[in-house]
Design a protein around this motif. Structure first.
Motif, PDB file in Angstrom:
ATOM      1  N   SER A 140      -7.565  11.865 -15.557  1.00 55.20           N
ATOM      2  CA  SER A 140      -8.042  10.706 -16.371  1.00 55.20           C
ATOM      3  C   SER A 140      -6.512  10.747 -17.786  1.00 55.20           C
ATOM      4  O   SER A 140      -5.628  11.632 -17.841  1.00 55.20           O
ATOM      5  CB  SER A 140      -8.941   9.893 -16.161  1.00 55.20           C
ATOM      6  N   HIS A 141      -7.334   9.758 -18.850  1.00 57.92           N
ATOM      7  CA  HIS A 141      -6.765  10.124 -19.928  1.00 57.92           C
ATOM      8  C   HIS A 141      -8.018  10.166 -21.581  1.00 57.92           C
ATOM      9  O   HIS A 141      -8.708  10.229 -21.314  1.00 57.92           O
ATOM     10  CB  HIS A 141      -6.018   9.028 -20.295  1.00 57.92           C
ATOM     11  N   MET A 142      -7.512  10.966 -22.318  1.00 54.17           N
ATOM     12  CA  MET A 142      -8.523  11.488 -23.460  1.00 54.17           C
ATOM     13  C   MET A 142      -7.972  10.505 -24.344  1.00 54.17           C
ATOM     14  O   MET A 142      -8.925  10.188 -25.900  1.00 54.17           O
ATOM     15  CB  MET A 142      -8.052  12.780 -24.349  1.00 54.17           C
ATOM     16  N   PHE A 145     -16.416   6.529 -22.758  1.00 56.37           N
ATOM     17  CA  PHE A 145     -16.399   7.030 -21.274  1.00 56.37           C
ATOM     18  C   PHE A 145     -14.855   6.637 -20.790  1.00 56.37           C
ATOM     19  O   PHE A 145     -14.248   7.569 -19.805  1.00 56.37           O
ATOM     20  CB  PHE A 145     -17.205   5.613 -20.221  1.00 56.37           C
ATOM     21  N   ASP A 146     -14.323   5.990 -21.232  1.00 55.90           N
ATOM     22  CA  ASP A 146     -13.044   4.903 -20.525  1.00 55.90           C
ATOM     23  C   ASP A 146     -11.864   6.275 -20.563  1.00 55.90           C
ATOM     24  O   ASP A 146     -11.618   6.465 -21.778  1.00 55.90           O
ATOM     25  CB  ASP A 146     -12.482   3.504 -21.241  1.00 55.90           C
ATOM     26  N   GLY A 147     -11.666   7.068 -19.740  1.00 55.45           N
ATOM     27  CA  GLY A 147     -10.522   7.936 -19.786  1.00 55.45           C
ATOM     28  C   GLY A 147     -11.010   9.435 -19.539  1.00 55.45           C
ATOM     29  O   GLY A 147     -11.023   9.810 -19.063  1.00 55.45           O
ATOM     30  N   ILE A 148     -11.813   9.337 -20.845  1.00 52.93           N
ATOM     31  CA  ILE A 148     -12.284  10.835 -20.479  1.00 52.93           C
ATOM     32  C   ILE A 148     -13.053  10.974 -19.826  1.00 52.93           C
ATOM     33  O   ILE A 148     -13.725  12.670 -19.166  1.00 52.93           O
ATOM     34  CB  ILE A 148     -13.105  10.958 -22.279  1.00 52.93           C
ATOM     35  N   ASN A 172      -0.846   9.378 -23.639  1.00 54.98           N
ATOM     36  CA  ASN A 172      -1.139   8.516 -24.451  1.00 54.98           C
ATOM     37  C   ASN A 172      -1.075   7.075 -22.996  1.00 54.98           C
ATOM     38  O   ASN A 172      -0.505   6.088 -22.422  1.00 54.98           O
ATOM     39  CB  ASN A 172       0.498   7.641 -24.644  1.00 54.98           C
ATOM     40  N   GLU A 173      -2.628   7.135 -22.345  1.00 54.55           N
ATOM     41  CA  GLU A 173      -2.863   5.834 -21.236  1.00 54.55           C
ATOM     42  C   GLU A 173      -2.712   4.594 -21.896  1.00 54.55           C
ATOM     43  O   GLU A 173      -2.757   3.309 -21.701  1.00 54.55           O
ATOM     44  CB  GLU A 173      -3.770   6.509 -20.406  1.00 54.55           C
ATOM     45  N   GLU A 174      -3.670   4.791 -23.188  1.00 50.12           N
ATOM     46  CA  GLU A 174      -4.380   3.276 -24.049  1.00 50.12           C
ATOM     47  C   GLU A 174      -3.000   2.156 -24.231  1.00 50.12           C
ATOM     48  O   GLU A 174      -3.185   0.835 -24.398  1.00 50.12           O
ATOM     49  CB  GLU A 174      -5.828   3.204 -24.363  1.00 50.12           C
ATOM     50  N   GLY A 175      -1.872   2.802 -24.900  1.00 54.54           N
ATOM     51  CA  GLY A 175      -0.741   2.260 -25.470  1.00 54.54           C
ATOM     52  C   GLY A 175      -1.880   1.790 -26.607  1.00 54.54           C
ATOM     53  O   GLY A 175      -1.701   0.676 -27.323  1.00 54.54           O
ATOM     54  N   ALA A 185     -11.357   9.566 -11.681  1.00 58.57           N
ATOM     55  CA  ALA A 185     -12.396   9.151 -11.298  1.00 58.57           C
ATOM     56  C   ALA A 185     -12.482   8.217 -12.552  1.00 58.57           C
ATOM     57  O   ALA A 185     -12.209   8.683 -14.076  1.00 58.57           O
ATOM     58  CB  ALA A 185     -13.669   9.932 -11.431  1.00 58.57           C
ATOM     59  N   HIS A 186     -13.537   6.773 -12.906  1.00 59.65           N
ATOM     60  CA  HIS A 186     -13.204   6.386 -14.219  1.00 59.65           C
ATOM     61  C   HIS A 186     -14.355   5.248 -13.900  1.00 59.65           C
ATOM     62  O   HIS A 186     -14.823   4.401 -12.983  1.00 59.65           O
ATOM     63  CB  HIS A 186     -12.017   5.213 -13.872  1.00 59.65           C
ATOM     64  N   ILE A 187     -14.758   4.752 -15.079  1.00 63.40           N
ATOM     65  CA  ILE A 187     -15.671   3.496 -14.764  1.00 63.40           C
ATOM     66  C   ILE A 187     -15.228   2.985 -14.404  1.00 63.40           C
ATOM     67  O   ILE A 187     -13.930   1.751 -14.594  1.00 63.40           O
ATOM     68  CB  ILE A 187     -16.543   3.652 -16.797  1.00 63.40           C
ATOM     69  N   PHE A 216      -5.613  -1.188 -15.429  1.00 63.25           N
ATOM     70  CA  PHE A 216      -4.536  -0.653 -15.357  1.00 63.25           C
ATOM     71  C   PHE A 216      -4.631   0.795 -15.737  1.00 63.25           C
ATOM     72  O   PHE A 216      -5.722   1.384 -16.307  1.00 63.25           O
ATOM     73  CB  PHE A 216      -3.218  -0.547 -15.961  1.00 63.25           C
ATOM     74  N   HIS A 217      -4.095   1.463 -14.734  1.00 60.41           N
ATOM     75  CA  HIS A 217      -4.496   3.210 -14.978  1.00 60.41           C
ATOM     76  C   HIS A 217      -3.097   3.755 -14.401  1.00 60.41           C
ATOM     77  O   HIS A 217      -1.925   3.239 -13.481  1.00 60.41           O
ATOM     78  CB  HIS A 217      -5.754   4.216 -13.637  1.00 60.41           C
ATOM     79  N   ASP A 218      -3.289   5.317 -14.719  1.00 60.02           N
ATOM     80  CA  ASP A 218      -1.899   6.274 -14.689  1.00 60.02           C
ATOM     81  C   ASP A 218      -1.773   6.393 -13.030  1.00 60.02           C
ATOM     82  O   ASP A 218      -0.800   6.233 -13.106  1.00 60.02           O
ATOM     83  CB  ASP A 218      -1.943   7.936 -14.804  1.00 60.02           C
TER      84      ASP A 218
HETATM   85 MN    MN Z   1      -8.816   3.955 -18.768  1.00 59.14          MN
END
Ligand code: MN
Ligand code: GLV
Ligand code: MN
Length: 423
Positions: free
Chosen positions: A93-95, A104-107, A138-141, A203-205, A369-371
């Motif tokens: 996912s993303h950091m 939690f979002d991403g990491i 850069n997932e979040e933008g 995996a994601h929240i 949205f997600h990668d």
């Molecule tokens: Mn995310």
């Protein structure tokens, strides 16, 4: 754990290690709010992002993974398969975080992926295919909008150069931030951009309330609704607020308000499925006693059905133009992610993994949205959601319990072992 493919591997997933790592990562860019929440502000391609990546790399190398980075700064941790020539199963996912984001979002998805490698290492398991964990750039933008530039570059959804000219709030170009970042990671092994994974699983929240409300352990994510992002620039003329008659003004704020009001009518949806957000409005010159010369506002439009998303989004420029009285306007679409349907392969693997582990699961589409949305056209793709408290995310109060985080990592481990095959 009846029916689990590799019980010794799944048993090696460590709730405390995963939790301690989540909390260690949360200190990098961490802040406390007056309400007592613990948030994270970790912009992509920043010094904090690099510090977090170094921490991740240290853990991964200690576990025996090999580390490499691609030209889009996507970071890969590889656990070699019995047959290294086979396409890997990819997870991650993303950091990066939102400016006032959570822990939690991403990491979570990156550290759950690392936990799979830890579990493979601890149990000495070598699946047939390689397993790779990716931290997408850069997932979040949040710093450079739009997001998902790393996964869009990887999959060829857009060429990397399409993002060069994006600037952050300080005027730094994405291309320059990326070049500086890669220079500071010059010691890491380089890999070319992109490949076709055997499967991708993130995996994601949940970022919504259903799992918690229904007492479920995980969600089998069925797909992701579509998103379209627009920037609307309304151009007027600045004037003296005390002297210029209203009849002679070209007031960009007034016309922006008319445009947003007309857009609210366009986006009206009695079923409350459509999501329409104007989340950022900037006014120039932005003083009390000057008529506004320019207003720039953003639109985030989402819907699970392309048959709705396409015509409503396409109607935006005309509706904006028709609403103006004195100003002119430009509408620019800067991000498009069509709805993704994950199909059967990965969701079935997730559902079987949850069932084998005795965990309660429901099927859910993703509103965020997600990668994974950009991987879906390229390879079998899916996601696992874990519950998050009150469905809160993009907020410092974002929280998932240690046991919930571990459940998701166990389902991820079991599903990956199934997808990667036993030698
Ligand atoms: Mn995310
Ligand atoms: C991703 O963070 C989104 O805005 O859905
Ligand atoms: Mn997010």
């Amino acid at each position: 754990m009846d029916g689990v493919t590799a019980p010794n591997v799944v048993a090696a997933v460590s709730e405390s290690r995963l939790w301690d790592r989540l909390m260690a990562m949360a200190r990098i860019g961490g802040f406390a709010t007056p309400e007592g929440d613990q948030g994270v502000n970790r912009p992509c391609l920043s010094a904090l992002d690099r510090e977090a990546r170094r921490l991740l790399i240290g853990w991964a190398e200690a576990a025996g993974a090999s580390v490499s980075v691609d030209p889009a700064a996507n970071l890969f941790l590889r656990w070699e398969g019995a047959d290294p020539s086979l396409a890997p199963v990819l997870t991650g996912s993303h950091m990066d975080s939102q400016p006032q984001g959570g822990r939690f979002d991403g990491i979570y998805g990156v550290l759950a992926g690392l936990e799979v490698i830890e579990a493979l290492a601890a149990s000495g398991a070598r699946p047939h295919r390689p397993v790779e964990v990716v931290a997408w750039t850069n997932e979040e933008g949040g710093r450079f909008a739009p997001g998902c530039t790393g996964s869009m570059s990887f999959t060829g959804f857009k060429p990397m150069s399409a993002f060069d000219g994006i600037v952050d709030a300080d005027g730094v170009r994405y291309a320059d931030a990326l070049a500086q970042h890669l220079a500071e990671e010059a010691d890491l092994a380089r890999r070319p951009l992109g490949y076709v994974p055997h499967a991708f699983i993130e995996a994601h929240i949940e970022q919504g309330p259903r799992l918690e409300a229904e007492g479920q352990d995980v969600a089998v994510v069925t797909g992701i609704q579509g998103s379209r992002w627009f920037t609307v620039t309304v151009e007027g003329r600045t004037d003296h607020a005390g002297t210029a008659p209203l009849s002679l003004r070209k007031d960009a704020v007034q016309d922006a308000l008319r445009a947003i009001t007309a857009l609210n009518v366009l986006m009206h949806d009695p079923s409350d499925v459509l999501r329409f957000t104007v989340g950022s409005v900037t006014v120039e010159p932005g003083t009390s006693n000057s008529v506004a010369r320019r207003v720039v506002f953003t639109i985030d439009l989402r819907h699970p059905d392309e048959g709705v998303l396409r015509p409503r989004g396409d109607a935006i420029p005309g509706v904006v133009q028709a609403a103006l009285r004195t100003c002119t306007a430009r509408v620019h679409e800067r991000f498009t992610a069509w709805p993704a349907d994950f199909g059967p392969t990965v969701p079935e693997a997730v559902a079987r993994a949850a069932a084998a582990l005795g965990l309660k699961a429901i099927r859910l589409p993703s509103g965020a949205f997600h990668d994974a949305q950009f991987l879906a056209p390229v390879c079998p793709t899916g996601m696992i959601f874990i519950p998050c408290r009150n469905g809160v995310s993009h907020h410092p109060g974002e929280y998932a319990e240690p046991a919930q985080c571990a459940n998701g990592a166990r389902v991820l481990t079991e599903a990956i072992i199934k997808l990667a095959g036993r030698p």
